[in-house]
Design a protein around this motif. Sequence first.
Motif, PDB file in Angstrom:
ATOM      1  N   PHE A 167      40.080  37.139  38.836  1.00 26.43           N
ATOM      2  CA  PHE A 167      41.151  36.985  37.847  1.00 26.43           C
ATOM      3  C   PHE A 167      42.060  38.207  37.838  1.00 26.43           C
ATOM      4  N   THR A 168      41.466  39.396  37.787  1.00 24.86           N
ATOM      5  CA  THR A 168      42.269  40.623  37.710  1.00 24.86           C
ATOM      6  C   THR A 168      43.110  40.814  38.965  1.00 24.86           C
TER       7      THR A 168
ATOM      8  N   ARG B 184      34.406  35.170  40.402  1.00 22.27           N
ATOM      9  CA  ARG B 184      35.206  34.850  41.581  1.00 22.27           C
ATOM     10  C   ARG B 184      35.598  33.378  41.596  1.00 22.27           C
ATOM     11  N   TYR B 185      36.741  33.117  42.175  1.00 23.66           N
ATOM     12  CA  TYR B 185      37.235  31.744  42.342  1.00 23.66           C
ATOM     13  C   TYR B 185      37.352  31.460  43.839  1.00 23.66           C
ATOM     14  N   GLN B 186      36.704  30.376  44.277  1.00 16.16           N
ATOM     15  CA  GLN B 186      36.696  30.018  45.687  1.00 16.16           C
ATOM     16  C   GLN B 186      37.407  28.682  45.883  1.00 16.16           C
ATOM     17  N   LEU B 187      38.088  28.559  47.003  1.00 18.13           N
ATOM     18  CA  LEU B 187      38.659  27.271  47.367  1.00 18.13           C
ATOM     19  C   LEU B 187      37.551  26.297  47.729  1.00 18.13           C
ATOM     20  N   THR B 188      37.618  25.095  47.189  1.00 19.20           N
ATOM     21  CA  THR B 188      36.683  24.037  47.572  1.00 19.20           C
ATOM     22  C   THR B 188      37.183  23.379  48.859  1.00 19.20           C
ATOM     23  N   ASP B 189      36.419  22.421  49.367  1.00 18.99           N
ATOM     24  CA  ASP B 189      36.880  21.650  50.533  1.00 18.99           C
ATOM     25  C   ASP B 189      38.196  20.943  50.206  1.00 18.99           C
TER      26      ASP B 189
ATOM     27  N   PRO C 140      48.320  37.254  31.510  1.00 15.78           N
ATOM     28  CA  PRO C 140      46.952  36.730  31.595  1.00 15.78           C
ATOM     29  C   PRO C 140      46.850  35.255  31.230  1.00 15.78           C
ATOM     30  N   ALA C 141      47.592  34.816  30.208  1.00 20.26           N
ATOM     31  CA  ALA C 141      47.521  33.408  29.802  1.00 20.26           C
ATOM     32  C   ALA C 141      48.039  32.486  30.899  1.00 20.26           C
ATOM     33  N   THR C 142      49.033  32.936  31.659  1.00 18.09           N
ATOM     34  CA  THR C 142      49.572  32.143  32.760  1.00 18.09           C
ATOM     35  C   THR C 142      48.530  31.973  33.856  1.00 18.09           C
ATOM     36  N   ILE C 143      47.883  33.071  34.233  1.00 16.15           N
ATOM     37  CA  ILE C 143      46.843  33.008  35.269  1.00 16.15           C
ATOM     38  C   ILE C 143      45.680  32.147  34.792  1.00 16.15           C
ATOM     39  N   ALA C 144      45.239  32.341  33.555  1.00 14.89           N
ATOM     40  CA  ALA C 144      44.104  31.581  33.022  1.00 14.89           C
ATOM     41  C   ALA C 144      44.412  30.088  33.007  1.00 14.89           C
ATOM     42  N   GLY C 145      45.619  29.747  32.605  1.00 17.12           N
ATOM     43  CA  GLY C 145      45.986  28.330  32.544  1.00 17.12           C
ATOM     44  C   GLY C 145      45.983  27.665  33.906  1.00 17.12           C
ATOM     45  N   ARG C 146      46.538  28.343  34.909  1.00 21.31           N
ATOM     46  CA  ARG C 146      46.580  27.743  36.256  1.00 21.31           C
ATOM     47  C   ARG C 146      45.188  27.675  36.870  1.00 21.31           C
ATOM     48  N   LEU C 147      44.374  28.698  36.666  1.00 20.42           N
ATOM     49  CA  LEU C 147      43.005  28.667  37.177  1.00 20.42           C
ATOM     50  C   LEU C 147      42.215  27.529  36.526  1.00 20.42           C
TER      51      LEU C 147
END
Length: 285
Positions: free
Chosen positions: A186-187, A219-224, A197-204
């Motif tokens: 996130f950071t 951590r955020y990972q791309l799925t298939d 931060p609210a923009t990033i949180a919303g899209r995530l």
Amino acid sequence: MLSLLGDEWTLLIVQRALLGARRYGDFQAALPVSNAVLSGRLQSLTADGLLERSQYQSNPPRSEYLPTAKGRSLWPMLTSIWEWERRWVPEHAEPLPRMYHSACASAFQPVTTCRACGAPAGGKDVAAQWGPSGSWQRSIPSGSNRRRSSGRRSGAALLFPQTMSVVGDQWAFALLVAAFVGVRRFTDFQAQLGAPPATIAGRLSVFTDEGILVQDGARYQLTDKGLAFFPVLVCALTWAQRWFPSPEGPAVVLTHTACGRTFTPALDCDQCGKRLRAGQIIAVP
């Protein structure tokens, strides 16, 4: 590029034009669009150089809308969207039609390949770095970008519901590109994009809800499913760099790690292995 294409009706009208729609009634019959929206989009697409208006009758005056070279060259991006939505997004009011390759008389799926060596290539096979005119600061949304209506509130969202959560939102597009080049926390998303931060949180949150990203601790990972969006991103980037060149040079330089050469995407037919051409793709139920 996002200012032009970050609108579901624009994408759908151009797609229909490439599939053969020419006259106002053709678009009206093919899409669940109001007269006001259709008239407005045809006018803006003509002004932006994606369609060309040509009068075919003088009394009473009647015009048709023909794709320009700029509009026709969107077909790889639109084909990639079509395939991604058809394969990965179940919540369509009606199933999207399959694609039929007239050259080999088969229903097919497009395969993204490297134009230099001909080998298949996905997001893990291509390295990206900023070119002379590129940076996060020059790629993120600004006040000068035109605002478009939300695709998720309109009838068109039934056709491209999740593509528009990426392409129709410029912060979301920038965030997904960041995920493809290795940003995970996130950071780090916030630091790279400079978004609140609210923009990033919303899209995530949207991307995790839709299964494009998965959260693993911090951590955020791309799925298939997320990785499968690569052809849309790379075809959009290629189109943008062709039609909006900078005198300084390209914004992004892509390298195919397998052959070491500059990566330019091509789409091949998975049935016959031949390079796809726009005029050979037909929609079938």
